[in-house]
Design an enzyme around this catalytic site. Structure first.
Site, PDB file in Angstrom:
ATOM      1  N   LYS A   1      23.452 -56.379 -63.837  1.00 31.10           N
ATOM      2  CA  LYS A   1      23.599 -57.837 -63.886  1.00 31.10           C
ATOM      3  C   LYS A   1      24.873 -58.228 -64.624  1.00 31.10           C
ATOM      4  O   LYS A   1      25.536 -59.213 -64.267  1.00 31.10           O
ATOM      5  CB  LYS A   1      22.376 -58.465 -64.569  1.00 31.10           C
TER       6      LYS A   1
ATOM      7  N   HIS B   1      17.151 -40.165 -21.313  1.00 31.30           N
ATOM      8  CA  HIS B   1      16.834 -41.522 -21.753  1.00 31.30           C
ATOM      9  C   HIS B   1      15.402 -41.610 -22.290  1.00 31.30           C
ATOM     10  O   HIS B   1      14.669 -42.540 -21.974  1.00 31.30           O
ATOM     11  CB  HIS B   1      17.070 -42.529 -20.627  1.00 31.30           C
TER      12      HIS B   1
END
Length: 529
Positions: A134, A285
């Protein structure tokens, strides 16, 4: 003198990093085992209790949760009111924090008792990381051994920039977020507590999914692109992937994996795990275009590839046996352009042969997955939809012929039953609506992804041709009308396996009886959207 607070579980490279910090003028503060490690290395580190004035307590649960630690991290020395408060309370700034957290995930994965696992939930570590991150404009926060060299290099070259500290802060918050997600997931998996309220039985029905879901994945790397070249993509893995998972596979040869390669490989991995006998699957696929099992691995490959050699161009091949020289020779002699080959392993002479094949020399991806056939825990499939996420257990239930019911006058022969089992294992891996034709445990025709089951049956029949004669058909879901059964029977198939459950099942059974076809109901649908 700037101060650095070091408190780590993984002490890899710590002594060298701390020595580098001391060299550029940092005072070293540390805790517990980290302090001992530094002092044993001859480094001038002081204990955290000398900063806080309090000893470590409560079996180490409380060490750094103190205003002189968090005030030293969160205090903005550029603000007069902060500086005054820090001076009043004897709080000195801490300029760098190096923390890696308790090994919660490793402990949880061992299945240890709940009380023992709880003790591996780090509290002080994430708190320090968050405080330091922070206040990144002043404080540097280091969370990984991989950051040590880069941070030291910049400190020795004149210092970390605000941008550097911001990047470190972002990594710190990602670390605490993933750590908390792992803890939340562990709690979600714990057995439900006793419910003493007067809820209804339906209310008490346990759900396998938590009300709040925080999945945890670690980035393996960026991919060249996604399904199409204009789509950016990346590969993320579970924090603790199973040995049977695709994330555990090792690439032994070939160019980098693409997004589509990974999808196809995972589909191939899932299908080949269906078989105990030597087997081979060929996918395009994500759909099987060839598959076969045989007592001989070479024969299994040759029969799988022969199922649809045209579609096999540019395919993914998976085998469930280690690739030896004989199998490698068969693959080299038969297969043309292949994207990837997945196996539990490769003998050295087989690997040398495969990587010398001209069309494969640079490109084909050889993937080794030693744990391919190991048991797997229930996996949760996740799929994004706009504004949300869908979760379900993966369809990995084993095919169980003992639960099937024959609905027709004619019972299947033993050979037909073997083909029906094979067909069921294959069809559950085809996109819905799915129909497959098999003969002598060889996939000879597949129809997938059609809006009509009848169309899938016709496409599969076109692929199979005369090879469907005397074979079996698998359907991933019920036949809504008898026309599907009529179309299947027209190919010469003599046995069908399907879930059943249609309002018109009687009509489908009647059609099968008219054609002299045996038909079994499994009671389990296998849609794959």
């Amino acid at each position: 003198m700037p101060r650095a607070l070091l408190s780590v579980t993984d002490k890899t490279g710590l002594s060298a990093f701390a020595a580098g910090l001391a060299e550029v003028g940092y005072e070293l503060i540390s805790t517990g085992g980290t302090l001992k490690h530094l002092q044993d290395a001859g480094l001038p580190a002081i204990g955290i209790e000398q900063v806080t004035g309090f000893p470590e307590m409560l079996d180490g649960r409380v060490k750094t949760l103190h205003p002189k630690v968090h005030g030293g991290l969160l205090g903005r020395t550029d603000l007069p009111e902060h500086a005054a408060a820090m001076a009043e309370h004897g709080i000195e700034p801490i300029d760098l924090v190096c923390v890696n957290l308790y090994r919660f995930e490793e402990t949880a994965a061992k299945g240890l008792p709940e009380a023992e696992t709880v003790e591996q939930i780090d509290i002080g570590g994430p708190s320090m990381l968050r405080s330091a991150a922070k206040n990144y404009e002043r404080v540097a926060v280091v969370t990984s051994v991989d950051q040590y060299d880069g941070v030291l290099a910049k400190l020795k070259a004149g210092g970390l920039s605000t941008g550097d500290r911001r990047d470190l802060a972002a990594a710190a918050f990602a670390t605490t977020a993933s750590y908390d997600a792992a803890i939340a997931g562990w709690f979600a998996d714990l057995p439900a507590s006793e419910d003493t309220s007067e809820a209804t039985a339906a209310d008490k029905e346990p759900s396998p999914f938590p009300n709040r879901f925080a999945p945890l994945f670690l980035k393996r790397g960026d991919l060249p692109y996604g399904e199409n070249p204009h789509q950016p993509a990346a590969f993320y893995t579970d924090s603790s992937p199973g040995p049977e998972s695709l994330a555990a596979a090792e690439q032994l040869h070939g160019k980098g994996l693409s997004y589509n390669n990974l999808l196809d490989l995972d589909a191939a991995r899932a299908l080949i795990r269906e078989f105990d006998a030597p087997a081979c699957a060929v996918l395009k696929h994500t759909n099987p275009c060839g598959c076969a099992e045989h007592e001989d691995a070479v024969a299994a490959f040759e029969r799988a590839y022969a199922g649809d050699p045209v579609s096999a161009f540019g395919s993914i091949i998976a085998v469930n046996r280690r690739v030896n020289r004989e199998l490698a020779e068969a693959i080299c002699a038969t297969a043309g352009f292949v994207e990837s080959l997945l196996a539990p392993g490769f003998d050295e002479d087989a690997l040398a042969l495969l990587t010398s094949k001209p069309v494969w020399k640079k490109n084909v991806r050889l993937m080794s997955l030693p744990g391919l056939l190991e048991p797997a825990e229930i996996m949760t499939d996740l799929r994004r939809v706009s504004g949300g996420l869908l979760a379900q257990h993966r369809d990995e239930a084993a095919v169980d012929p003992s639960m099937w019911e024959c609905k027709t006058e004619r019972q299947p022969t033993e050979a037909e039953r073997a083909d029906l089992i094979f067909a069921q294992r294959v069809v559950k891996h085809l996109k819905s609506n799915a129909i497959c034709y098999v003969n002598d445990r060889q996939l000879v025709g597949a129809g997938a992804g059609q809006m009509s089951r009848l169309d899938s049956a016709k496409i599969a029949a076109e692929k199979a041709g005369d090879r469907a004669q005397g074979g079996a058909c698998g359907s991933d879901a019920f036949f809504p009308f008898r026309d599907g059964v009529d179309a299947v029977a027209a190919t010469g198939v003599t046995a069908i396996v399907q879930p059943g459950g249609s309002k018109r099942d009687d009509e489908s059974v009647a059609a099968a009886n008219e054609h002299g076809v045996a038909m079994l109901f499994t009671g389990r649908r296998h849609f794959r959207h």
